[in-house]
Design an enzyme around this catalytic site. Structure first.
Site, PDB file in Angstrom:
ATOM      1  N   THR A   9      12.352  40.562  26.480  1.00 41.83           N
ATOM      2  CA  THR A   9      13.710  40.784  26.985  1.00 41.83           C
ATOM      3  C   THR A   9      14.281  39.576  27.740  1.00 41.83           C
ATOM      4  O   THR A   9      15.468  39.555  28.047  1.00 41.83           O
ATOM      5  CB  THR A   9      13.757  42.031  27.885  1.00 41.83           C
ATOM      6  OG1 THR A   9      12.730  41.921  28.885  1.00 41.83           O
ATOM      7  CG2 THR A   9      13.542  43.290  27.073  1.00 41.83           C
ATOM      8  N   SER A  41       9.119  42.818  34.183  1.00 41.91           N
ATOM      9  CA  SER A  41       8.300  41.944  35.030  1.00 41.91           C
ATOM     10  C   SER A  41       9.190  41.027  35.867  1.00 41.91           C
ATOM     11  O   SER A  41       8.785  40.568  36.932  1.00 41.91           O
ATOM     12  CB  SER A  41       7.377  41.093  34.150  1.00 41.91           C
ATOM     13  OG  SER A  41       8.155  40.321  33.249  1.00 41.91           O
ATOM     14  N   CYS A  81      10.725  45.774  29.003  1.00 42.53           N
ATOM     15  CA  CYS A  81       9.738  44.695  28.953  1.00 42.53           C
ATOM     16  C   CYS A  81       8.837  44.998  27.775  1.00 42.53           C
ATOM     17  O   CYS A  81       8.141  46.024  27.773  1.00 42.53           O
ATOM     18  CB  CYS A  81       8.933  44.685  30.257  1.00 42.53           C
ATOM     19  SG  CYS A  81       7.606  43.466  30.288  1.00 42.53           S
TER      20      CYS A  81
HETATM   21  N1  DGL Z   1      10.521  40.425  29.654  1.00 40.43           N
HETATM   22  C1  DGL Z   1       9.091  40.544  29.398  1.00 40.43           C
HETATM   23  C2  DGL Z   1       8.902  41.026  27.972  1.00 40.43           C
HETATM   24  O1  DGL Z   1       9.810  41.604  27.402  1.00 40.43           O
HETATM   25  C3  DGL Z   1       8.420  39.287  29.799  1.00 40.43           C
HETATM   26  C4  DGL Z   1       6.932  39.428  29.963  1.00 40.43           C
HETATM   27  C5  DGL Z   1       6.294  38.463  30.902  1.00 40.43           C
HETATM   28  O2  DGL Z   1       6.470  38.641  32.105  1.00 40.43           O
HETATM   29  O3  DGL Z   1       5.569  37.590  30.426  1.00 40.43           O
HETATM   30  O4  DGL Z   1       7.868  40.895  27.378  1.00 40.43           O
END
Ligand code: DGL
Length: 261
Positions: free
Chosen positions: A181, A7, A69
């Site tokens: 992540t 994201s 993600c």
């Molecule tokens: N890096 C995303 C994850 O691993 C973040 C999700 C988000 O945008 O809230 O869940």
């Protein structure tokens, strides 16, 4: 060429792990920053926007597509595989299995977004690997936004981290899983808030898995070590994040993909 998608900038924790394992591989990174954060959206909404990203990535021809993600993996990995059965996808699964192996207290804390905690993947992995453990999930509202803003060390960030970690420590957790992540970028703040607690970052294992998947596709891994970043949002902001977070240099472009509301 391997694709990494998140994201936002969080998937760069997997990019860093992959780059250290395979300095020569070409990487294409997609940050869906027109829609970040995903974490408080509905599963259906996340699925729709993640499928648009998958369509764009499939068109780039990179394999595998690493869904770096947890939130998108929980909501959309099945739908992506169904829509593109010939494309190998590597997804994120909360690292409950290694946590269960390392926990002495029998209590595991999982730091993730609200959507990841609601998803079926966490329930499945808990059932498979931590049936006899207590898994305490903490929806860490706000942390993704701090990392997106390049803030990994301010007093406000430390305060937010401490507030999220406290309930898991109070429940007796001796292992914390980074189930998003973005969180490896604030690992130092998490370690400070949870002294003596084991922290598990799945990024190196996912990078290994991505390499295995690339090799099994016969993909060329001795390439030019290029990193091409794309964002559905503002390329100037992504360029700034790459600099602030110390990410590998590369080209930075906007995808021109239209944003959902
Ligand atoms: N890096 C995303 C994850 O691993 C973040 C999700 C988000 O945008 O809230 O869940």
């Amino acid at each position: 060429m391997i694709a990494i998608y998140d994201s936002g900038i969080g998937g760069a924790s997997v990019l860093l792990a992959l780059r250290s394992l395979a300095p020569d591989v070409d990487i294409i990174y997609l940050a869906d920053q027109a829609h970040v954060p995903y974490g408080d959206r509905t599963q259906a909404d996340i699925r729709a926007i993640a499928l648009d990203c998958a369509t764009w990535l499939v068109a780039q021809g990179a394999v595998p597509i690493v869904v770096a993600c947890n939130t998108a993996s929980a909501a959309a990995l099945g739908a992506m595989r169904e829509r593109y059965p010939d494309t190998p996808f590597v997804g994120m699964v909360p690292a409950v299995k290694p946590a269960a192996q390392q926990s002495v207290s029998g209590v595991i804390g999982v730091m993730a977004t609200a959507a990841t905690l609601q998803g079926q993947l966490l329930a499945d992995v808990t059932l498979a690997h931590a049936q006899h453990h207590t898994v305490v999930g903490q929806a860490c509202h706000g942390l993704v936004e701090f990392v997106e803003a390049g803030d990994v060390d301010s007093p406000a960030l430390h305060q937010c981290v401490a507030a999220h970690v406290a309930p898991m420590l109070a429940a007796g957790a001796d292992v914390l899983v980074l189930g998003c992540t973005h969180y490896p970028f604030i690992r130092a703040a998490i370690a400070k808030a949870a002294p003596g607690v084991t922290i598990i970052d799945p990024a190196p294992a996912v990078a290994q898995q991505a390499l295995r998947a690339a090799r099994s596709q016969g993909a060329l891994l001795v390439e030019h070590g290029r990193t091409d970043y794309y964002t559905t949002g503002d390329a100037a902001h992504l360029r700034w994040q790459i600099d602030v977070l110390g990410l590998p240099p590369g080209t930075v472009r906007a995808t021109g993909l239209e944003a959902h509301v």
